[in-house]
Enzyme design. Sequence first.
Site, PDB file in Angstrom:
ATOM      1  N   ILE A 120       0.813  -1.214   0.000  1.00 17.35           N
ATOM      2  CA  ILE A 120       0.000   0.000   0.000  1.00 17.35           C
ATOM      3  C   ILE A 120       0.844   1.261   0.000  1.00 17.35           C
ATOM      4  CG2 ILE A 120      -2.082  -1.001   0.989  1.00 17.35           C
ATOM      5  CD1 ILE A 120      -1.138  -0.155   3.728  1.00 17.35           C
ATOM      6  N   GLY A 121       2.147   1.103  -0.094  1.00 18.76           N
ATOM      7  CA  GLY A 121       2.982   2.294  -0.182  1.00 18.76           C
ATOM      8  C   GLY A 121       4.427   1.938   0.048  1.00 18.76           C
ATOM      9  N   GLY A 153      11.236   5.820   2.328  1.00 15.93           N
ATOM     10  CA  GLY A 153      12.656   5.639   2.524  1.00 15.93           C
ATOM     11  C   GLY A 153      12.930   4.431   3.381  1.00 15.93           C
ATOM     12  N   PHE A 154      12.050   4.170   4.281  1.00 13.73           N
ATOM     13  CA  PHE A 154      12.269   3.091   5.223  1.00 13.73           C
ATOM     14  C   PHE A 154      12.048   1.718   4.592  1.00 13.73           C
ATOM     15  CE2 PHE A 154      10.731   0.232   8.536  1.00 13.73           C
ATOM     16  CZ  PHE A 154      11.768   0.326   9.448  1.00 13.73           C
ATOM     17  N   GLY A 155      11.131   1.619   3.688  1.00 16.25           N
ATOM     18  CA  GLY A 155      10.847   0.332   3.054  1.00 16.25           C
ATOM     19  C   GLY A 155       9.412   0.291   2.573  1.00 16.25           C
ATOM     20  N   LYS A 156       8.913  -0.926   2.382  1.00 21.54           N
ATOM     21  CA  LYS A 156       7.577  -1.080   1.817  1.00 21.54           C
ATOM     22  C   LYS A 156       6.525  -1.236   2.913  1.00 21.54           C
ATOM     23  CE  LYS A 156       9.329  -3.233  -2.346  1.00 21.54           C
ATOM     24  NZ  LYS A 156       9.467  -4.495  -3.104  1.00 21.54           N
ATOM     25  N   VAL A 157       5.327  -0.818   2.593  1.00 19.70           N
ATOM     26  CA  VAL A 157       4.226  -0.947   3.538  1.00 19.70           C
ATOM     27  C   VAL A 157       3.169  -1.864   2.941  1.00 19.70           C
ATOM     28  CG1 VAL A 157       2.552   0.286   4.953  1.00 19.70           C
ATOM     29  CG2 VAL A 157       4.660   1.423   4.266  1.00 19.70           C
ATOM     30  N   LYS A 170       5.032  -2.367   7.989  1.00 17.22           N
ATOM     31  CA  LYS A 170       6.065  -1.573   7.333  1.00 17.22           C
ATOM     32  C   LYS A 170       7.367  -2.351   7.475  1.00 17.22           C
ATOM     33  CE  LYS A 170       7.541   3.243   7.931  1.00 17.22           C
ATOM     34  NZ  LYS A 170       7.208   4.392   8.768  1.00 17.22           N
ATOM     35  N   ASP A 214       8.390  15.727   9.511  1.00 13.72           N
ATOM     36  CA  ASP A 214       7.977  15.359   8.160  1.00 13.72           C
ATOM     37  C   ASP A 214       6.458  15.452   8.054  1.00 13.72           C
ATOM     38  OD1 ASP A 214       8.454  14.708   5.565  1.00 13.72           O
ATOM     39  OD2 ASP A 214       8.719  12.556   5.917  1.00 13.72           O
TER      40      ASP A 214
END
Length: 834
Positions: free
Chosen positions: A501-502, A505-509, A523, A619
């Site tokens: 779903i998104g 920078g941290f990775g995939k969700v 996440k 952010d």
Amino acid sequence: MAAASGIWILGLVFLVSSMASLPRCFCAFTPADRYLIDCGSPTSTAIGSRTFVADLFFSSTLTTPTNILANTTRSPGAASFASELYQTARIFTGPSSYSFPIKAQGRHFIRLYFFPFVYSSYDLTAATFTVSTQDLVLLHNFRSNSSAMKEFLVNTARDTLILSFAPSGTSSLAFVNAIEVVSAPDNLIADNAQTVRMQSYRGLSAQAFETIYHLNVGGQDVLPEGDLLWRTWDADLRILMDATSSKTSNSSDRLNYLPIGATEESAPEIVYATARELVLTNTSNAKINMTWKLNVDASFSYLLRFHFCDIVSLAANQLYFNVSVGNWHILTNFDLSSILYRKLAAPYFVDFVIEASDMPDELSISITPSGFQVAHNGILNGLEILKMNFSVGSVMVVPLPSSSGSKKSIGIVVGSVIGFIAILVVSITLFMVLRRRKLCSKQSVESLMTFSTNDLSFERATDRNSIETASLSETNRQFSYRFPFVVLEEATKNFDNSLMIGFGGFGKVYKGVLRDNMKIAVKRGNSVYKQGLKEFRNEIELLSQLRHRHLVCLIGFCDEKNEMILVYEYMENGTLKKHLYGLGLPPLTWKQRLEICIGAAKGLHYLHTSSSRAIIHRDVKSANILLDENLLAKVSDFGLSKTGPDLDHTHVTTAVKGSFGYLDPEYFRRQKLTEKSDVYSFGVVLLEVLCARPVINPTLPNEQVNLAEWGMKWLKKGELGQIVDLRIAGTIRPASLTKFGATIEHCLQDYGADRPTMADVLWNLEYALKLQESEASLAKTNSEIRIAELSPMVQSINPTGDVSSQESNGPVTNDYTDASIDKAFSQLMNSEAR
Ligand SMILES: *[C@@H]1O[C@H](CO)[C@@H](O)[C@H](O)[C@H]1NC(C)=O
Ligand SMILES: *[C@@H]1O[C@H](CO)[C@@H](O)[C@H](O)[C@H]1NC(C)=O
Ligand SMILES: *[C@@H]1O[C@H](CO)[C@@H](O)[C@H](O)[C@H]1NC(C)=O
Ligand SMILES: *[C@@H]1O[C@H](CO)[C@@H](O)[C@H](O)[C@H]1NC(C)=O
Ligand SMILES: *[C@@H]1O[C@H](CO)[C@@H](O)[C@H](O)[C@H]1NC(C)=O
Ligand SMILES: *[C@@H]1O[C@H](CO)[C@@H](O)[C@H](O)[C@H]1NC(C)=O
Ligand SMILES: *[C@@H]1O[C@H](CO)[C@@H](O)[C@H](O)[C@H]1NC(C)=O
């Protein structure tokens, strides 16, 4: 390369060691409020490991017309635990009250001990009285002829809980032997449950409960010492109908606590480790069953909690059964092992609500065999019956003044339900009253403004009204749980791309579904980013300490196999960004937009003020404001958050991070980070909400590319109306727009010092909402005309695939692209600095 992996390993060691010291909120609950009073006793009394303090020490919190400490040598009877507590009592000849300062709002157990005896001229067996808090009547015209402990679970949003005792009638008395007021975990009871009609029942968070039974089915009595929350559990034999159809079982093996299901606080281990099992005889077509008959008042609704733990099977899928409540079949062919990842001995509970309208004359609960031939045909480990809405129809006692010094009691006013409602209304502050009054005059809005410019009173107003304690969130029941990797693998179908779903920078969700159908957002950290690890830790640590209705709730994490996975509550409606200019979604109304902004502002205000050192989000953007199924806004993504300056420093110096288009110019220039940087970014979000276009749109003419600049230009001309989202332009009241515009302008000031605090922003947004609502009825007919007044301006809405849908299985999209840009950007800043 080698250096990078070196950092990675070092970081991991750091991570693992810091994990060990994470708040152990999922292991041991420590009550913030803990009042134990031995009433009428000149000395304190130790009961097990707890000490009930003599109420002499509480005299400053007690308001009572007389000071009568009573005692007896009579024994309260064999059944009573803590008989010492029962042998002293405080007698009240008139309305009296104890007030307890509340440190942590939310759920609290109130336990009241009563044992009537005769003391000099006072006959307590004849005492009839009412016990209430400011919000509820706990006991109405209560009279007891034997020892009794009454337990209530209430949710208080107040700073002080006042417990009032009022004799019924002038010649009567009131008394109490001991009192407990102790915090309980807010997630003990989730907000929703199924009704016996299989409909969804919501609103349990705000509900108060009276304990009718905590039963340790198939086991022995459990005294408070045996329960982390000091509840008393009784053996079930006394209400079991026919003991011959069942046998008891117990297990001395370790229980398997899983991320779904029960925790150590749900019930004592011994409740799960003992069970009653249904035994089939060879005449197995007989309607054999285990049935408990509950002695309850059928005019109320009840919450029924069934505790299960399969300690009888030797393998999965060997236990199937049906459960019914009266004539309602609530569970059929129920197989615990299929819900619990084929694990045996895993504690689990299921809640059902039976509403008064569905109550049979005699409530019974039965376990019957399923339609399958299996080794085991039914068990039950524990049962709780909690009465709901118990104060309905009772009279309300007007709360007495708290410890304001005066020992004089004031009279009580006894009203009926009307009185009760009146109290509620009084307790609701002016702020909310105005909000509800659609036709409130401009004048009263004006007076509200002066009334609440004081930050303090303002804050109290919001708190009390909107049950802001995030702790009420229903999804935090496994707060900060350490998930086994396999569980997350299964929930996300092995991290299937279709569930993505998104990404950021941290990775995939990913969207995931646990076996109990709870939806989660997963996440998964990408080890390529060395920054990820720090942010991972940062987010766990921060979110573990923060709980608020308007912050996305962290449910747990997983650090197995070098994974860095964070598990959040799933937000049904995705990002605010998607709803502003995503494809295929209806435009949000102005009122919805204002409410979303208000919610997000509350979340940020909480971040900035909840602890002694402000937390700066860093952010803030529309992609980090998520919406739940009711479009309730929650702020997410704390990976970049920083603890703010302490008292000695006015700002934190740090490498520039954040997202293009939202970045505070002062922060950019001077790397000076304060809460006001968030305020600036939030100002950009407000513009985005108003104009429904991306904050940076390179396809537009130069002067329009950057929304903040473009918006300020029109604001300075006083013509913000020119760039409003055309789809809703006609529906915005001019006064509301003016207020909103002024708020934006204030937020977007070049210097942090000139910008408002989040509390100011919040107040102004609430005001803008009020202006929208108060005039709405006057002007419905004019709205057509107003569309024409606002002449259309260049306003190309350009979604450029810049949208993500939490539901879509289509091409993966990137709500988080700004985040990746910002990674590159901060990288740049770093190398420049060197
Ligand atoms: C009860 O109270 C009276 C008066 O305070 C005291 O003299 C007496 O010792 C007490 N009795 C017991 C059993 O505590
Ligand atoms: C208390 O009262 C109830 C009903 O009012 C009665 O059934 C019970 O026997 C009484 N108990 C004692 C100990 O007097
Ligand atoms: C019972 O409690 C629910 C949940 O708080 C509430 O919505 C409902 O209005 C209450 N019913 C009555 C009759 O007060
Ligand atoms: C467990 O079961 C055994 C044998 O059935 C029994 O002797 C023992 O008392 C039980 N223990 C508990 C705690 O119920
Ligand atoms: C049930 O089984 C027992 C032995 O296992 C047997 O003695 C008895 O006759 C059976 N009863 C019936 C009704 O079949
Ligand atoms: C349970 O068994 C009793 C007698 O064995 C029977 O009267 C009753 O109807 C049964 N209840 C259910 C729910 O099957
Ligand atoms: C249990 O439920 C299943 C499914 O509804 C049904 O087929 C079965 O007959 C039920 N068992 C009993 C004893 O009622």
